[in-house]
Scaffold this motif. Sequence first.
Motif, mmCIF file in Angstrom:
data_model
loop_
_atom_site.group_PDB
_atom_site.id
_atom_site.type_symbol
_atom_site.label_atom_id
_atom_site.label_comp_id
_atom_site.label_asym_id
_atom_site.label_seq_id
_atom_site.Cartn_x
_atom_site.Cartn_y
_atom_site.Cartn_z
ATOM 1 N N LEU A 143 -2.679 -1.609 4.582
ATOM 2 C CA LEU A 143 -3.418 -2.188 5.709
ATOM 3 C C LEU A 143 -2.576 -3.240 6.421
ATOM 4 O O LEU A 143 -1.684 -3.855 5.833
ATOM 5 C CB LEU A 143 -4.726 -2.813 5.217
ATOM 6 N N ASN A 144 -2.900 -3.473 7.707
ATOM 7 C CA ASN A 144 -2.149 -4.503 8.444
ATOM 8 C C ASN A 144 -2.669 -5.899 8.109
ATOM 9 O O ASN A 144 -3.735 -6.061 7.509
ATOM 10 C CB ASN A 144 -2.172 -4.234 9.958
ATOM 11 N N THR A 145 -1.914 -6.914 8.505
ATOM 12 C CA THR A 145 -2.216 -8.314 8.157
ATOM 13 C C THR A 145 -3.587 -8.744 8.647
ATOM 14 O O THR A 145 -4.299 -9.498 7.970
ATOM 15 C CB THR A 145 -1.144 -9.250 8.761
ATOM 16 N N ASN A 146 -3.965 -8.267 9.833
ATOM 17 C CA ASN A 146 -5.257 -8.674 10.410
ATOM 18 C C ASN A 146 -6.419 -8.218 9.525
ATOM 19 O O ASN A 146 -7.331 -8.997 9.224
ATOM 20 C CB ASN A 146 -5.421 -8.082 11.807
ATOM 21 N N VAL A 147 -6.384 -6.966 9.102
ATOM 22 C CA VAL A 147 -7.453 -6.429 8.259
ATOM 23 C C VAL A 147 -7.420 -7.089 6.887
ATOM 24 O O VAL A 147 -8.476 -7.428 6.314
ATOM 25 C CB VAL A 147 -7.321 -4.895 8.128
#
Length: 518
Positions: A143-147
């Motif tokens: 997953l990306n950092t935002n999620v």
Amino acid sequence: MFLEKDIKQIEAKGLTLEKVSNQIEVFKSGIPHVNLVSAARISQGILKFSDEENNELISVFENEKNKISILKFVPASGAATRMFKFLFTFLNDYNPEHESINSYINNQSNKDLYIFFVGLEKFPFYKEVMTKIHELYLNYKSLNTNVKSLLFVKTMLDENLLNYGNSPKGLLPFHEYKNNVISTAFEEHLYESALYSSTESDAKLHFTISEKYKNKFKEEFNRIENKVAIKTGTQFDISFSYQKESTDTIAVTLDDKPFRTEDGSLLFRPSGHGALLENLNDLEADIIFIKNVDNVVVYKYKDEVAKYKKVLAGILIKLQQQIFKFLEAIENNKIDEDKIIKISDFLSDKLNVKISNDFKKYREKYQIEYLKEKLNRPIRVCGMVKNEGEPGGGPFWLKDENGNISLQIIESAQINTKNKKQKEILKESTHFNPVDLVCGVKDYKGNKFDLTEFVDFNAAFITKKTQSGVEIKALELPGLWNGSMANWNTIFVEVPLITFNPVKTVNDLLKAPHQIKD
């Protein structure tokens, strides 16, 4: 105003119709602001001791502590919701599909959120949250950092996951020691108590908690009892109590009518920490230390904290011994003019009692009665730290409606800041009350005082709350260490800032007294 079913509801709570009616009258009449005379400062109501004097006071305590009963009283009923307020807002507002986490933080100018994510791995709960995340989200690494940021906060706060926000503050992970050993605030209080409030037999602690958490606290004690006992060489006698329903106060509408819920019943609310006076009054001990559940430090700072608890207790014992001698002399009629002057000076110089201007006009019989009444009260010695902008109460001299001047701990909400003179006095305040008290609650014959007889009921608070979307007014009883102790004999003492380390927001756990450095 009240129906038959209302009276039954009132009586079921242990309240009386008269008491509830009086509460409504308080809403109608309002609560007067205090009349500040001056801020208490060093040598003007606040004592400051040298290292040599501190050591002497510690010796007084150490010499006496095994001859008396000692208890530590810890208000611990609050949930941790306020600690995570800015994170709840983030959870509700942030959408990782619409903007990056960095953009959100910058757009919101959210310093708290920035600090939280920068310090993430230093929080004592970091590993617990990450373990839970990996159980729930097998694809987490991709997953990306935002999620990932959103999932971390959700895992912490979601009521179906770790649910930190609805957990008692005393049972949250507060400190992380070597080898991933996690300690709660509850556990830290045990370690701290072993250093100053233990006697030859054991260390007694009393926690006021929410009844719904009683099993969780007992489970935590069972989990840590042997470990802490072995490390400290101390056995612990732990007891719990709950805020009594009879201390709840009625809620009213904005026009001071009793507020009714959808089913037509009256709404009662818990009345703040002043309600805990009833719990304190039920306890049996010669000396009681009082400290909030979130004001703890990691182990390496505990000796310094314990040192000043002993200093405060030494002052209490030293003053109490003299008070008891004077009261015994009065009871045995071993009193003359010189002794009257000596007692009067002691009250003025050591107990901060402002003697009535008419005192010298009294006949000797009434002078003695006056002195006895002033001496024979509960006594509290309160630590005060230098004010560094923390919200809360401070030490002031104030004048009551009868013209009596006394030392009190006053909250800013009690002060009329629209009055220029009162506002100036508030600005002159140099110290802050960290809820660091040592209390003597027995008289010279060893009988417990009835602490409910020493309350200033004018020091209550009216606050505005929301119930089912409707704005209402609520009544808080005089604060436990504020108006509830207004008529105690009071001594304020400067203590260092290391003794005051509350965790009001989760980011406070990143401060040095809550961190272990390798």
